[in-house]
Structures are given as C-alpha cells and as structure tokens.
Enzyme design. Sequence first.
Site, PDB file in Angstrom:
ATOM      1  N   ARG A 100       0.828  -1.207   0.000  1.00 55.55           N
ATOM      2  CA  ARG A 100       0.000   0.000   0.000  1.00 55.55           C
ATOM      3  C   ARG A 100       0.864   1.260   0.000  1.00 55.55           C
ATOM      4  O   ARG A 100       0.398   2.333  -0.384  1.00 55.55           O
ATOM      5  CB  ARG A 100      -0.983  -0.019   1.186  1.00 55.55           C
ATOM      6  CG  ARG A 100      -1.903   1.208   1.261  1.00 55.55           C
ATOM      7  CD  ARG A 100      -3.187   0.950   2.067  1.00 55.55           C
ATOM      8  NE  ARG A 100      -2.939   0.301   3.343  1.00 55.55           N
ATOM      9  CZ  ARG A 100      -2.449   0.924   4.432  1.00 55.55           C
ATOM     10  NH1 ARG A 100      -2.163   2.208   4.388  1.00 55.55           N
ATOM     11  NH2 ARG A 100      -2.235   0.247   5.543  1.00 55.55           N
TER      12      ARG A 100
ATOM     13  N   TYR B  72     -17.042  16.069 -15.761  1.00 55.55           N
ATOM     14  CA  TYR B  72     -17.437  14.656 -15.771  1.00 55.55           C
ATOM     15  C   TYR B  72     -18.486  14.419 -14.677  1.00 55.55           C
ATOM     16  O   TYR B  72     -18.352  14.926 -13.565  1.00 55.55           O
ATOM     17  CB  TYR B  72     -16.186  13.816 -15.519  1.00 55.55           C
ATOM     18  CG  TYR B  72     -16.397  12.328 -15.521  1.00 55.55           C
ATOM     19  CD1 TYR B  72     -16.647  11.643 -16.702  1.00 55.55           C
ATOM     20  CD2 TYR B  72     -16.325  11.599 -14.343  1.00 55.55           C
ATOM     21  CE1 TYR B  72     -16.830  10.270 -16.696  1.00 55.55           C
ATOM     22  CE2 TYR B  72     -16.505  10.223 -14.334  1.00 55.55           C
ATOM     23  CZ  TYR B  72     -16.755   9.568 -15.515  1.00 55.55           C
ATOM     24  OH  TYR B  72     -16.930   8.212 -15.509  1.00 55.55           O
TER      25      TYR B  72
ATOM     26  N   ASP C 294      -8.308  17.856 -14.730  1.00 56.24           N
ATOM     27  CA  ASP C 294      -8.630  16.501 -15.156  1.00 56.24           C
ATOM     28  C   ASP C 294      -8.274  16.433 -16.644  1.00 56.24           C
ATOM     29  O   ASP C 294      -8.985  16.942 -17.499  1.00 56.24           O
ATOM     30  CB  ASP C 294     -10.119  16.217 -14.922  1.00 56.24           C
ATOM     31  CG  ASP C 294     -10.509  14.798 -15.329  1.00 56.24           C
ATOM     32  OD1 ASP C 294      -9.767  14.173 -16.103  1.00 56.24           O
ATOM     33  OD2 ASP C 294     -11.576  14.327 -14.884  1.00 56.24           O
TER      34      ASP C 294
ATOM     35  N   LYS D   7      -8.889   5.211 -19.389  1.00 55.77           N
ATOM     36  CA  LYS D   7      -9.208   5.687 -20.730  1.00 55.77           C
ATOM     37  C   LYS D   7      -7.969   5.605 -21.636  1.00 55.77           C
ATOM     38  O   LYS D   7      -7.525   4.525 -21.933  1.00 55.77           O
ATOM     39  CB  LYS D   7      -9.798   7.087 -20.655  1.00 55.77           C
ATOM     40  CG  LYS D   7     -10.825   7.275 -19.517  1.00 55.77           C
ATOM     41  CD  LYS D   7     -12.108   6.481 -19.740  1.00 55.77           C
ATOM     42  CE  LYS D   7     -13.023   6.429 -18.510  1.00 55.77           C
ATOM     43  NZ  LYS D   7     -13.413   7.715 -17.955  1.00 55.77           N
TER      44      LYS D   7
HETATM   45  C1  LIG Z   1     -13.796   8.213 -16.695  1.00 53.48           C
HETATM   46  C2  LIG Z   1     -13.484   9.568 -16.210  1.00 53.48           C
HETATM   47  C3  LIG Z   1     -13.268   9.817 -14.843  1.00 53.48           C
HETATM   48  C4  LIG Z   1     -13.399   8.743 -13.791  1.00 53.48           C
HETATM   49  O1  LIG Z   1     -12.471   7.729 -13.986  1.00 53.48           O
HETATM   50  P1  LIG Z   1     -12.720   6.204 -13.537  1.00 53.48           P
HETATM   51  O2  LIG Z   1     -11.474   5.515 -13.959  1.00 53.48           O
HETATM   52  O3  LIG Z   1     -13.961   5.742 -14.225  1.00 53.48           O
HETATM   53  O4  LIG Z   1     -12.902   6.229 -12.053  1.00 53.48           O
HETATM   54  C5  LIG Z   1     -12.959  11.111 -14.461  1.00 53.48           C
HETATM   55  N1  LIG Z   1     -12.879  12.109 -15.358  1.00 53.48           N
HETATM   56  C6  LIG Z   1     -13.076  11.904 -16.664  1.00 53.48           C
HETATM   57  C7  LIG Z   1     -12.958  13.041 -17.610  1.00 53.48           C
HETATM   58  C8  LIG Z   1     -13.383  10.638 -17.141  1.00 53.48           C
HETATM   59  O5  LIG Z   1     -13.613  10.442 -18.446  1.00 53.48           O
END
Ligand SMILES: *Cc1c(COP(=O)(O)O)cnc(C)c1O
Length: 425
Positions: free
Chosen positions: A84, A138, A212, A237
């Site tokens: 961890r 998001y 983000d 992603k």
């Molecule tokens: C998918 C996504 C998230 C969240 O990510 P997870 O891996 O699903 O927890 C946050 N911000 C954006 C822009 C995303 O596309």
Amino acid sequence: MTPQQEAPITEDGVEPTQPPPTQHAALNTQHFATTAVHAGERLGGPAIMPTSTPIYASSTFLGEDAAALDAVLGGTQKGYVYGRYANPTVVALEAALTALEGGVATAAFGSGMAALHAALLLVEMQPGDVVLAARDLYGASHALLNTLFAPNGIIPRFVDCNDAAAYSAALQEEPHPRAVLVEPISNPLIRVLDMAGIIEQAHAVGALVIVDNTFATPYLYQPLVGGADIVMHSATKYFGGHGDAMGGSVTVRDPAREATLRSLSKLLGAVLSPFEAHLVHRGLKTLALRLERQCANALAVAQWLAAQPTVAAVHYPGLPDHTGHAVATRQFRPGAYGGMLAFEIRAADRAAMFGFIDRLRLLIPATTLGDVYSQVSYPIMSSHRDWSPALRRRAGISDGLLRVSVGIEAVEDIIGDLEQALRAA
Ligand SMILES: *Cc1c(COP(=O)(O)O)cnc(C)c1O
C-alpha cells in the site's frame, strides 16, 4: 515430530530427487507444507535486469536485515516495505507518468475517481472553503463534490469556464476559491478551455488549479508545464487504451506536495494493483502512436460527418468553425485535436437514436472512451441521464447528440459504419 526428525519426503510418500531450487539449505529438511510455502522465493542469485518491469505481485518487501527495514520504515532510506506504500511495478508506472506530464511526482490509484478524490484532498481545504468547478465536469466528479465534499463543509461553486466574464466573477466572489477544477476538453460537447487564462486568473486569487486531463492526455497538452498545480487522470481511458484495466493518477508540480500525496495515497488506500499498473504502463508505450492515429481518424470522421445532410452539427475542435478551434490550435500539440468528437443527427429523438446505435456494427456502445476501439456514448442515456430536459437544453445537449471516441481502426471502416447506420436514419 520436529522437522529435523522427519524424513525429507513429499506428502504423497515420494522421495524428492532434486532439492527445491533455493539458497536456503535448511528447506531440504523441512516438511512438504513448509517447502511448498517458501520454495522458489527470495532466491537472490545473479543480478538480472528485465527490459520491462515485471509484475511484482507481492504485498510486502524485505530488507537486508532488521536495521535496513527500520531505515525504510523510518523514511531515512528509500525502499519497499508494504504494497500500500509502494510497489516496484506501480512505481515504474508513476515514474513514466511524472515524465509524460512534466511533473515532479505521481501517485497511481485504483480508478480515476480515487485519483480525483486524492487530488481534492491534496488541497487541504477546511470547512467553508470553496472549490470552483467547471459546470460541464465529468458527471461523477460533479457528484463527488456534491455528495462527499459538500456535506463536509466544502462549498462547490459551478460555473461555465468557457464564459470568461462568468469565470472571472466566480473567482472574485468572496470567499475566493481555494481550488479550481477544470477539464481542458469537455464532455460531451468537446469544448476547449483556454487554459493559460484559467490558470493565471486562478493563481491571481490564490487558488490551486486541478486539471482533469483525461480527454486531452499529455500527448495533446501538459497542464503542469502550463502552470497548473495538480493534474489527474482516469488511466482507464487513453493511458490503458485497450479497455482492459482501470486506474487513475495524480501528478504534482510542486516538490513540497509530494509527501502529502504519498501519505494521502497510504491513507485512502485506493492504490493501483501491480497487475493493472503493468497493463497501463504497457499502454503508455503506444500512447503517442495511438493518439496520432486517433487524432487523424477523428479529423477525417468529423469532416465527413460535417458534409452529411442528415447531420445537424459536428463538435470537433479540429474543424475551423468550432468555437475552440483557435485556442486548440495554439494550446495543443501542433495539428492534434484529440480523438473525441460529438455530432447531432438532425431531428432525431430518443427512439431514432436507439435505432442508429443498434445499427452500428463496428462502433461499440461502451460506457468508456479512449480505447483502441471506436466507441459511441449517448449522453442523455449515460452521462447526462439524471439531468432534466430543461437543464440539458440549456447546456446544449440535444436528444440527437452522440459522442464518439474515435479508435485506431482504418478510418474508411469507421466512416463506412457511420454511413450505413445514418443512411437508414
Ligand atoms: C472516466 C473519467 C473519470 C473517472 O475515472 P474512472 O477511472 O472511471 O474512475 C474522471 N474524469 C473523466 C474526464 C473521465 O472520463
């Protein structure tokens, strides 16, 4: 009977012909069950240098001796103790992400949401502090602020960050925000933020900027190099890119924030597993290749869609008439506008859109993006299903809007699939 007295035979009564491959000679005289537990581990042996970091599937790591372990636990010596805290496979990924984002330190997390949670905690806000966030954030990020942070006294203030006057006014409002949270490329309308202005104005009122960067990726834009303080990703992603792993990351620009990031990661406990770290790190190796192809494919698809009479609008920053075209051209990697686009089918209602999605044979209706596969997402069914029709109308999200994450397939096949599905519309 002690191990010393017992004959070194296996439990099915067969004498072992070969001693187990271990430097620990004592194992030869141990019970089978004991040998089964320890054999093959901690071999030492000649130094090996794997070309690619292996998956260190170990929850703990041992020191040379108790003093060395003590030094690592005390922080006076770098090393590994407990999964961890750090794992070599995860650390390799973190180092790669730090380099790609141009930061000083990265912590990997089990998902993008865990990463965003950590990024917000990294600001060390007190009850009464304000987070200024983009209105078209998001969906789950919106929900995180409203359902976890707001009840604990942190005040989310949402604003259209593409509206310069509204953004300025929201920054000036008392109390000034402690943090600004934005996405350089928005969902689902693929709007582009002028990040230099956003960052400069936020810093002028003493707010930290959290970006983000999931949609843009550092291939298009590096927020920390542009002056932002914290960048986070859903590694699920584009970083992973193959739809087979979930993960997240937080990278910081200020070395003074590294220790807090590490301790947050330990306490939140939402760490990335070494298996996923390996997949995401493997994905990173082709990030540039994939995005180069995805950007080229997306531009061609956007241009084709724009020429179709049944298509009412195409949202892609690579098109000269897109509101963010000039900013994207100046801000992103030259000639690259990303792999995300959206388009609106003329006069299509929900039923017509369901029909269109069901006719697609290549594009996948998957609730994700950034993969090698081309994917479609229907915002009013997925990301914006909880928004009222009035709110959606105000945000410009029509019933005929479809988001496309353009993959790396041959672009003729992507267009061919859209064409056959549109023809029947
Ligand atoms: C998918 C996504 C998230 C969240 O990510 P997870 O891996 O699903 O927890 C946050 N911000 C954006 C822009 C995303 O596309």
